[in-house]
Design a protein around this motif. Structure first.
Motif, mmCIF file in Angstrom:
data_model
loop_
_atom_site.group_PDB
_atom_site.id
_atom_site.type_symbol
_atom_site.label_atom_id
_atom_site.label_comp_id
_atom_site.label_asym_id
_atom_site.label_seq_id
_atom_site.Cartn_x
_atom_site.Cartn_y
_atom_site.Cartn_z
ATOM 1 N N VAL A 116 -9.685 11.416 11.640
ATOM 2 C CA VAL A 116 -10.357 10.124 11.715
ATOM 3 C C VAL A 116 -10.276 9.479 10.336
ATOM 4 O O VAL A 116 -10.848 9.987 9.369
ATOM 5 C CB VAL A 116 -11.834 10.274 12.144
ATOM 6 N N ALA A 117 -9.534 8.390 10.241
ATOM 7 C CA ALA A 117 -9.388 7.692 8.964
ATOM 8 C C ALA A 117 -10.052 6.321 9.060
ATOM 9 O O ALA A 117 -10.081 5.712 10.133
ATOM 10 C CB ALA A 117 -7.914 7.536 8.602
ATOM 11 N N PHE A 118 -10.570 5.861 7.929
ATOM 12 C CA PHE A 118 -11.196 4.542 7.873
ATOM 13 C C PHE A 118 -10.387 3.648 6.937
ATOM 14 O O PHE A 118 -10.004 4.060 5.837
ATOM 15 C CB PHE A 118 -12.646 4.651 7.391
ATOM 16 N N ASP A 119 -10.133 2.421 7.381
ATOM 17 C CA ASP A 119 -9.399 1.434 6.591
ATOM 18 C C ASP A 119 -10.346 0.833 5.563
ATOM 19 O O ASP A 119 -11.305 0.149 5.922
ATOM 20 C CB ASP A 119 -8.857 0.355 7.522
ATOM 21 N N VAL A 120 -10.074 1.078 4.286
ATOM 22 C CA VAL A 120 -10.962 0.558 3.241
ATOM 23 C C VAL A 120 -10.571 -0.855 2.799
ATOM 24 O O VAL A 120 -11.086 -1.361 1.808
ATOM 25 C CB VAL A 120 -11.020 1.512 2.020
ATOM 26 N N ASP A 121 -9.694 -1.498 3.561
ATOM 27 C CA ASP A 121 -9.374 -2.911 3.337
ATOM 28 C C ASP A 121 -9.553 -3.690 4.639
ATOM 29 O O ASP A 121 -8.617 -4.311 5.143
ATOM 30 C CB ASP A 121 -7.935 -3.056 2.821
ATOM 31 N N PRO A 122 -10.770 -3.664 5.210
ATOM 32 C CA PRO A 122 -10.954 -4.307 6.517
ATOM 33 C C PRO A 122 -10.794 -5.824 6.468
ATOM 34 O O PRO A 122 -10.508 -6.439 7.498
ATOM 35 C CB PRO A 122 -12.388 -3.910 6.902
ATOM 36 N N GLY A 123 -10.966 -6.420 5.291
ATOM 37 C CA GLY A 123 -10.821 -7.864 5.179
ATOM 38 C C GLY A 123 -9.387 -8.320 5.039
ATOM 39 O O GLY A 123 -9.075 -9.494 5.290
ATOM 40 N N GLY A 124 -8.484 -7.428 4.630
ATOM 41 C CA GLY A 124 -7.109 -7.823 4.362
ATOM 42 C C GLY A 124 -6.077 -7.200 5.270
ATOM 43 O O GLY A 124 -4.925 -7.642 5.305
ATOM 44 N N THR A 125 -6.456 -6.164 5.994
ATOM 45 C CA THR A 125 -5.524 -5.487 6.891
ATOM 46 C C THR A 125 -6.207 -5.215 8.225
ATOM 47 O O THR A 125 -7.426 -5.334 8.353
ATOM 48 C CB THR A 125 -5.035 -4.153 6.288
ATOM 49 N N GLY A 126 -5.407 -4.853 9.208
ATOM 50 C CA GLY A 126 -5.949 -4.591 10.537
ATOM 51 C C GLY A 126 -5.049 -3.647 11.299
ATOM 52 O O GLY A 126 -4.193 -2.969 10.715
ATOM 53 N N PRO A 127 -5.194 -3.591 12.625
ATOM 54 C CA PRO A 127 -4.426 -2.624 13.418
ATOM 55 C C PRO A 127 -2.913 -2.699 13.212
ATOM 56 O O PRO A 127 -2.244 -1.662 13.205
ATOM 57 C CB PRO A 127 -4.819 -2.979 14.857
ATOM 58 N N ARG A 128 -2.356 -3.880 13.044
ATOM 59 C CA ARG A 128 -0.902 -3.978 12.867
ATOM 60 C C ARG A 128 -0.456 -3.254 11.605
ATOM 61 O O ARG A 128 0.503 -2.469 11.624
ATOM 62 C CB ARG A 128 -0.483 -5.450 12.803
ATOM 63 N N GLN A 129 -1.145 -3.488 10.504
ATOM 64 C CA GLN A 129 -0.800 -2.806 9.249
ATOM 65 C C GLN A 129 -1.102 -1.312 9.326
ATOM 66 O O GLN A 129 -0.381 -0.492 8.755
ATOM 67 C CB GLN A 129 -1.540 -3.433 8.081
ATOM 68 N N MET A 130 -2.166 -0.963 10.026
ATOM 69 C CA MET A 130 -2.529 0.443 10.163
ATOM 70 C C MET A 130 -1.475 1.208 10.957
ATOM 71 O O MET A 130 -1.099 2.331 10.607
ATOM 72 C CB MET A 130 -3.916 0.558 10.802
ATOM 73 N N ARG A 131 -0.975 0.600 12.038
ATOM 74 C CA ARG A 131 0.097 1.236 12.809
ATOM 75 C C ARG A 131 1.346 1.416 11.951
ATOM 76 O O ARG A 131 1.988 2.477 11.969
ATOM 77 C CB ARG A 131 0.446 0.397 14.041
#
Length: 259
Positions: A116-131
């Motif tokens: 389980v990882a958390f994106d520490v840039d929720p304001g600048g990135t989202g699911p597309r960048q995470m994938r």
């Protein structure tokens, strides 16, 4: 990603209190050989309960699917904090986690453990960048064993900083090196993952190269193991140095002590 500069107040202070209380409990119980995840081996059944992992609802994973903490009840979680545009520690950590997942898949424990990882840039990135980040370092984002989660900035701040006691901040590129240099010369807080005065590795991140962002997310380079009851049992303070074999050994210890 640059390591986070130490601060004296806020969530870090709360983490220090949590760790002190946990340490006292371990001393009273007669356990020893641990210091905030720095032990090299995890002997059978000796990992202490450090604090409760935060509960959450309404976060979304790399595929845009809503996820809640209740979905992980009964499973061991290997918890990470990743910045998709990072070109230092996060890619190394992600590669190690992919190696861990590959090792895990060959064991009977595969259905009992999630990353389980958390994106520490929720304001600048989202699911597309995470994938894209997961693909770049060897993981198929369609596979459910890895849940890379994001939400609104306030949701992620509540879970990551107030829940897991891991701080992060957005800084312009020109400030990132200064923050890292200051951190290496200051006394680290309990969860701070700064490798002394060692230089940061520079790791290729094609996603970041394509995005051309002019900021960094400094955060603590930590990783945690959460047991099936939702208790944090292990904190690694140099997450990029933790390989799959070591993770698998500690996951086995957590499962054995949670029966």
């Amino acid at each position: 990603m640059s390591p986070q500069q130490p601060q004296t107040g806020g969530p870090r202070g709360r983490l220090a209190v949590v760790i002190v209380v946990a340490a006292l409990a371990v001393v009273i119980a007669g356990a020893s050989g641990w210091l905030l995840g720095r032990q090299r081996g995890a002997p059978h059944g000796t990992l202490p309960v450090l604090f409760d992992a935060p509960q959450f609802r309404g976060l979304i994973n790399q595929n845009g699917v809503q996820v809640s903490s209740a979905q992980f009840h009964g499973k061991v979680q290997v918890v990470a904090f990743l910045f998709p545009y990072c070109n230092t520690y996060c890619p190394v950590e992600a590669a190690h986690l992919v190696g861990f997942e590959n090792l895990l898949a060959a064991t009977p424990l595969a259905s009992k453990v999630d990353v389980v990882a958390f994106d520490v840039d929720p304001g600048g990135t989202g699911p597309r960048q995470m994938r894209a980040f997961l693909r770049e370092y060897g993981w198929n984002p369609a596979k459910p064993q890895w849940q890379y989660l994001t939400g609104t900035p306030s949701q992620i701040r509540r879970v990551v900083t107030r829940g897991y006691h891991v701080d992060y901040q957005k800084v312009p590129d020109s400030d990132a090196d200064s923050a890292a240099s200051a951190a290496s010369g200051s006394q680290a807080t309990p969860a701070l993952a700064v490798a002394g005065e060692d230089p940061q590795p520079i790791v290729a991140n094609p996603l970041a190269d394509r995005a051309h962002v002019h900021y960094d997310i400094t955060h603590e380079d930590v990783m945690m193991i959460v047991d099936p009851q939702g208790h944090v049992r292990r904190i690694y303070d140099q997450a990029d140095a933790v390989g799959g074999t070591r993770l698998l050994r500690d996951v086995r210890a957590v499962l054995a002590s949670s029966r």
